[in-house]
Design a protein around this motif. Structure first.
Motif, short mmCIF file in Angstrom:
data_model
loop_
_atom_site.label_atom_id
_atom_site.label_comp_id
_atom_site.label_asym_id
_atom_site.label_seq_id
_atom_site.Cartn_x
_atom_site.Cartn_y
_atom_site.Cartn_z
N ASP A 25 0.82 -1.21 0.00
CA ASP A 25 0.00 0.00 0.00
C ASP A 25 0.86 1.27 0.00
O ASP A 25 1.79 1.41 0.80
N SER A 83 -9.31 -2.10 -0.66
CA SER A 83 -9.21 -2.32 0.79
C SER A 83 -9.18 -3.82 1.09
O SER A 83 -9.66 -4.64 0.29
N GLU A 88 -19.43 -0.50 -2.31
CA GLU A 88 -18.04 -0.18 -1.95
C GLU A 88 -17.77 1.32 -2.08
O GLU A 88 -18.00 1.93 -3.13
N LYS A 135 -14.82 2.92 -1.89
CA LYS A 135 -13.62 3.26 -2.68
C LYS A 135 -13.44 2.24 -3.80
O LYS A 135 -12.43 1.55 -3.88
N SER A 174 -10.08 -4.54 9.13
CA SER A 174 -9.94 -3.51 8.10
C SER A 174 -10.74 -2.26 8.46
O SER A 174 -10.28 -1.13 8.25
N TRP A 175 -11.93 -2.46 9.01
CA TRP A 175 -12.79 -1.35 9.38
C TRP A 175 -12.31 -0.64 10.65
O TRP A 175 -12.24 0.60 10.70
N ASP A 213 -10.61 1.36 6.99
CA ASP A 213 -11.26 1.26 5.69
C ASP A 213 -12.76 1.45 5.88
O ASP A 213 -13.31 1.06 6.92
N THR A 214 -13.40 2.02 4.88
CA THR A 214 -14.85 2.25 4.97
C THR A 214 -15.60 0.97 4.60
O THR A 214 -15.39 0.41 3.51
#
Length: 349
Positions: free
Chosen positions: A41, A111, A160, A162, A279-280, A285-286
């Motif tokens: 990333d 993500s 999603e 992104k 991840s959230w 991440d959204t």
């Protein structure tokens, strides 16, 4: 009483060991995914070279597999001719290298949570390619289930936050190549009576993958790496990352060998939900409600597919046991008839 107690202890020990293997596999799989995301990333470690990272993994794993098989002799090698290697292992290695290259590339654009949602399409891809190569029979109810999984993933993709088209294409390509590899293993190896565990698989396949990846690496990433004069190889980062990747293969060997492939599938579902939560909550991440609804639908489809597979395996096993029992009964009957004939002959004499 003591016998019953020891039996109970044995069962408890077996259950605890199974849960331990599952926990180890989930931890290592989780670690490898998050670690790869961290390295690739651009907002984290910022080393966006997926081919190079995959080649590092392959060279590390091939070296350790060689040591375990040839030097320490922990695992027995599989007898394999040059013709078999070229006709079976090389195509599988090509598919594996493409799968790893594309899946690692996807971490640059998507993500962790969304990648796990897209991976829910794996049963769909494996079944569809299996039908195409006549390794699976077409069943209307199974295909309907596959469509429900696809619909769930499509809803998750729609929600999603992104969404990146190129990243989705890379991940879908990775799923397609991995599914094809799994079907090719059945066609090119399993059907010929050859079974490779994760260590022997790495021993034969990893060098092949390295060679296949070398070609795109020379044209795609080497020129960019030459211009990146500030980069220095971090042995701690890449060494521990590669060690985790190799340990994951050992964990797969333990998990499938000591439990079952179905247990691994169920553990994979748990791991996916944990990764989405991580991840959230940690990577920030959204994850939208539509994401979760879509993945929930796909999850139900995958769960039903695993359940159907389990029922089919149980039915096959029961049929096999019944056939063995009939065979054993027939053999005993023949022995008794033979004994009766011998006794009759003796009495006549």
């Amino acid at each position: 009483m003591g016998k019953g107690g020891s039996l109970g202890d044995g069962v408890i020990k077996k259950i605890l060991l199974s849960y331990t293997y599952v926990a180890i596999w989930i931890f290592l799989s989780f670690t490898v995914i998050v670690y790869n995301k961290y390295i690739l990333d651009k907002k984290m470690y910022n080393w966006p070279f997926p081919i190079s990272l995959t080649m590092i993994h392959m060279s590390f794993c091939a070296t350790l597999a060689f040591l375990l098989i040839k030097v320490f002799k922990v695992v027995e090698p599989v007898s394999m001719s040059r013709e078999l290697y070229l006709s079976s292992v090389v195509p599988i290695g090509a598919l594996y290298s493409l799968s790893l290259w594309l899946s690692n590339s996807a971490y640059i654009y998507l993500s962790v949570s969304f990648i796990q949602m897209l991976k829910a399409l794996m049963p769909v891809a494996v079944y569809s390619i299996g039908v195409l190569f006549k390794k699976e029979g077409f069943k209307t109810d199974t295909m309907a289930n596959m469509l429900s999984i696809s619909l769930g993933v499509a809803i998750a993709a729609y929600g999603e936050a992104k969404f990146d088209t190129w990243g989705v294409m890379l991940q879908l390509g990775a799923v397609a190549f991995e599914a094809t590899r799994l079907v090719m293993i059945q066609i090119l190896l399993t059907s010929k009576g050859i079974t490779l565990n994760p260590i022997t698989s790495l021993y034969y396949v990893a060098p092949c993958c390295f060679v296949f990846l070398l070609v795109p690496w020379i044209f795609v990433e080497l020129p960019v790496l030459k211009e990146t004069s500030s980069f220095h190889f971090d042995f701690v980062i890449f060494g521990t990352n590669s060690l985790c990747a190799f340990a994951l293969n050992l964990a797969v060997f333990l998990l499938v060998g000591k439990t079952s492939a179905l247990t691994m599938n169920v553990a994979g579902v748990v791991k996916d939900w944990l990764l989405i939560a991580f991840s959230w909550s940690v990577i920030k991440d959204t994850v939208t409600p539509i994401n979760l609804f879509g993945y929930g639908l796909a999850f139900l489809g995958v769960a039903y597919y695993n359940h159907s597979k389990l029922q089919a395996l149980k039915a096959k096993e029961a049929q096999k046991k019944a056939a063995q029992a009939d065979e054993e009964g027939g053999r005993l009957l023949e022995e008794r008839e033979s004994e009766g004939t011998d006794k009759k002959s003796e009495s006549q004499n």
